[in-house]
Design an enzyme around this catalytic site. Sequence first.
Site, mmCIF file in Angstrom:
data_model
loop_
_atom_site.group_PDB
_atom_site.id
_atom_site.type_symbol
_atom_site.label_atom_id
_atom_site.label_comp_id
_atom_site.label_asym_id
_atom_site.label_seq_id
_atom_site.Cartn_x
_atom_site.Cartn_y
_atom_site.Cartn_z
ATOM 1 N N SER C 46 7.932 74.888 10.733
ATOM 2 C CA SER C 46 6.870 73.894 9.787
ATOM 3 C C SER C 46 5.751 75.370 9.123
ATOM 4 C CB SER C 46 6.163 72.626 10.251
ATOM 5 O OG SER C 46 5.826 71.967 8.820
ATOM 6 N N GLU C 47 5.392 74.962 8.209
ATOM 7 C CA GLU C 47 3.885 76.497 8.222
ATOM 8 C C GLU C 47 2.973 76.176 8.997
ATOM 9 O OE1 GLU C 47 6.082 75.443 4.895
ATOM 10 O OE2 GLU C 47 4.436 75.581 3.698
#
Lengths: 235, 235, 211, 211
Positions: C46-47
């Site tokens: 997840s960025e």
Amino acid sequence: MSRKYANATEALAGLLHDDMTLCVGGFGLCGIPERLINAVRDAGVRNLTVVSNNAGIDGEGLGQLLRTGQIRKMISSYVGENKEFARQYLAGELEVEFCPQGTLAERCRAGGAGIPAFFTRTGVGTQVAEGKETREFAGQEYIMERSIRGDLALIKGWKADDAGNMIFRKTARNFNQVMATAAPLCVAEVEGIVPVGSIEPDAVHLPGIYVKRLICGAPYEKKIEFRTVRTKEAA
Amino acid sequence: MSRKYANATEALAGLLHDDMTLCVGGFGLCGIPERLINAVRDAGVRNLTVVSNNAGIDGEGLGQLLRTGQIRKMISSYVGENKEFARQYLAGELEVEFCPQGTLAERCRAGGAGIPAFFTRTGVGTQVAEGKETREFAGQEYIMERSIRGDLALIKGWKADDAGNMIFRKTARNFNQVMATAAPLCVAEVEGIVPVGSIEPDAVHLPGIYVKRLICGAPYEKKIEFRTVRTKEAA
Amino acid sequence: MPWTRNEIAARAAAELEDGFYVNLGIGIPTLVANNISDATNVTLQSENGMLGIGPFPLEGEEDADLINAGKQTISELPSSAYFGSAESFAMIRGGHIDLTILGALEVSERGDIANWMIPGKMIKGMGGAMDLVAGVKRVIVTMDHCNKGGEPKFVQQCSLPLTGKAVVDMLITDLGVFERQLSTGRFRLSEIAPNVTREEIAAQTSASYDE
Amino acid sequence: MPWTRNEIAARAAAELEDGFYVNLGIGIPTLVANNISDATNVTLQSENGMLGIGPFPLEGEEDADLINAGKQTISELPSSAYFGSAESFAMIRGGHIDLTILGALEVSERGDIANWMIPGKMIKGMGGAMDLVAGVKRVIVTMDHCNKGGEPKFVQQCSLPLTGKAVVDMLITDLGVFERQLSTGRFRLSEIAPNVTREEIAAQTSASYDE
């Protein structure tokens, strides 16, 4: 698909070849991947370019690969502790690129972070700037430095789990964290491999994505370069 | 010389002025420095440039400073959750610089790390590249991006000690870590201030050097933007 | 019969390999997570700063400090790791993520993608999409073959502002799968949804592609 | 009477302010640590990745994983923090360290410093010195006024390869203190060691400086 290998030789199987570039963690003899370095020595690959802040001392760490003549070129910031290094360098047997320590760390970070070049004030007006593009930003002069990316990274950690998540211990972290990112493949040695779930997700220093193969190198007899102490009275 | 202040207003005393640039941590409503943002609102400073990945939602987080019209310009990657933002932007009341999320993080890191500019592939061939220098490295095209440095950073942490050493919790770390470095001065709010010595030196996420003033903002009623759950049966 | 959204996601999931690190976008890509076989060990990134995204939390166990890039509550796994945004995108930009699966408004025949902006209408920002298409090793787009007005989204040239240029490696729509060839840079129709004909696909596509 | 090495260090220590973050080089600068008054809360940085250097460890408590940038064993404090080399130099390069005190082979009248190389003789490398002089807010050099051969080290122009150009803010030698003026870029002799005369200093200096 476990990351765990029985020993350094097995962990490096198929990954070593002549003329390759190795990114190696450690600062002095602190936090160096000694088992992996020894396995590179035993593998006998030659003509290596080694990116490492230091070059070990005579017969220890990278000093081993210097002794066997396996290293063609070093990219380092400080090699003052190694006489064999000095001999080979002065004899023209060894190519050396001296790089300021912070620039070295940043060039490796850039290599791992997809940044081909960046600007820094470090080295402006010195030999380090020779042949490099300079540019002014806000009236200050900067040098353009290029990223470093190796073929293989060798690092030493403290503990890791089989997902590759790793924590380092005290100043043994040093270049290990950044070197792990600076090659498409990183092999790590640690003092203990722990079950997945025993490293707190918030405490991970190096996420497992960077660590492809792992060995437990324990027990370690860690060397100290300069033992400095105080006496109880002085305390 | 303690870093601890009684509340957000006192912690920001003497630091706020019109036309300044604020670097603000958080992602969506996760890990936003809400007490400090409210104190900026109450201080009434205007014409602000705010560097923040998002712009809060209507009436929450930076949405508060949009509502009062204190923000002149936003540098952000995503503002989709804020209607007031859209209204002001379309009405020409608000200047916006859209910046890819990773480029935003890296520009702030560069600002904190003394790097005035770097090259990235992100945005090549898009609007983001317009007006920017491009250059080829190894046959690939890159854009030169400039660093961001604000006048003041506002962040939210989980725990900190009075030496300023801080740890974050889960994905509330996000932009807080990097924003803290991107200004000469950083004020932080945390959920608990703990005695010096209770944060393990190896566990520190943000060393105290970056954190000049500190408040405990507890108790927090943290907002969730999109509550997604599974039922026990599905588990 | 064209594939459903979930069938598109399942087809995309078949591209995942054991040991892969993967970033999933919003929309159809999110559905990919439910279609990963138990035999394939995939780590989701997840960025906003996490590796090892777990399933949605059980009701009552939501944690405001634990969200994905779409700001949805999620859970962690024993193998999870957290980090800051700068490190997260160093990971993405540095080519350490094996695969990203994204939605799109348009994909062009040269592999351009537009998925962040409709001038005068959608002004949300690009988020991490430009970084993902530029940095991740392999980019797969999942989308409906046509928009709600029935117009092709797989086009000769994108009309919307680009997210990335010549970055899409594979396109999976409800009608079929297109793989972009390294040698030519052109897409090739490699798979067709059941009971869909080549002619039907051609009729709904303005991009030129190889058969 | 010229200052001793420890007196030079004590004079340098007087430049430390409460709350400062400081990086100390090897040699005389190392002695500065012992001269910091208890009333001044100073945090020492080690460029190999530590803030909050403690004293040398008690005998038997040395830890090979806990060394300073000179590779000497040290100890940690309750307020210490560890980090990697990239972060350490981001901190240095980004101007977050208030002060560095370094030794030197030569300092020029324009504030250039040479302290890393004697061609054909000393080939150790620059370590972190170039990063420190380029990145730290204020740079103080402590050194003997003359070398062992009695030749001036405070010179018109450095003969040795530079570590940094126009970066030294203050020079403290056994004979006195020179402060470099922002306005002119020139050094001014601001303090003289006891029983040393201005003439003696001038005689042992090849640099031009203001009185």
